[in-house]
Motif scaffolding. Structure first.
Motif: not given
Length: 126
Positions: A65, A68, A82
């Protein structure tokens, strides 16, 4: 005087989607700056839904990802990039800078000499 511009739009393809391109990179920067998807969308003049869909598509296309989220308000809530998100954004911006340097390439200069300033519509085919 001849006026030309080289316009390149880098987009990284993921199946039938775009993993990242200039708009998605802007979304990542806005999330990093604003701390939430909704605030990032507002800053970019986009709806929350459009911004969220772009984030969702990026997250689906990358192995890890890029963004987040944590629901609600207050400390620790909202959205953040991230480590992979920061790395992807930096790499994409680096590619954009490298592509911009193509204006100095001899091939671009050779091509420029063969392009009109504006289209000549009297030369249509057919």
């Amino acid at each position: 005087m001849r006026v030309h511009a080289l316009k390149l739009k880098l987009q990284i393809v993921c199946g039938d989607s775009y993993a990242i391109g200039p708009g998605k990179a802007d979304v990542l920067e806005a999330i990093d700056r604003e701390g939430s998807i909704s605030a990032a969308g507002r800053a970019l003049g986009m709806s929350y839904r459009r911004t969220w869909l772009l984030v969702d598509e990026m997250n689906c296309c990358f192995v890890n990802r890029l963004v987040e989220t944590r629901a609600g308000g207050g400390d620790g809530r909202g959205a953040h990039l991230t480590e992979d998100g920061r790395l992807a954004l930096a790499a994409f911006r680096e590619l954009e800078a490298q592509a911009a340097a193509l204006v100095d390439a001899p091939a671009y200069q050779r091509l420029l000499g063969r392009i009109r300033v504006a289209p000549d519509r009297t030369k249509r085919t057919g």
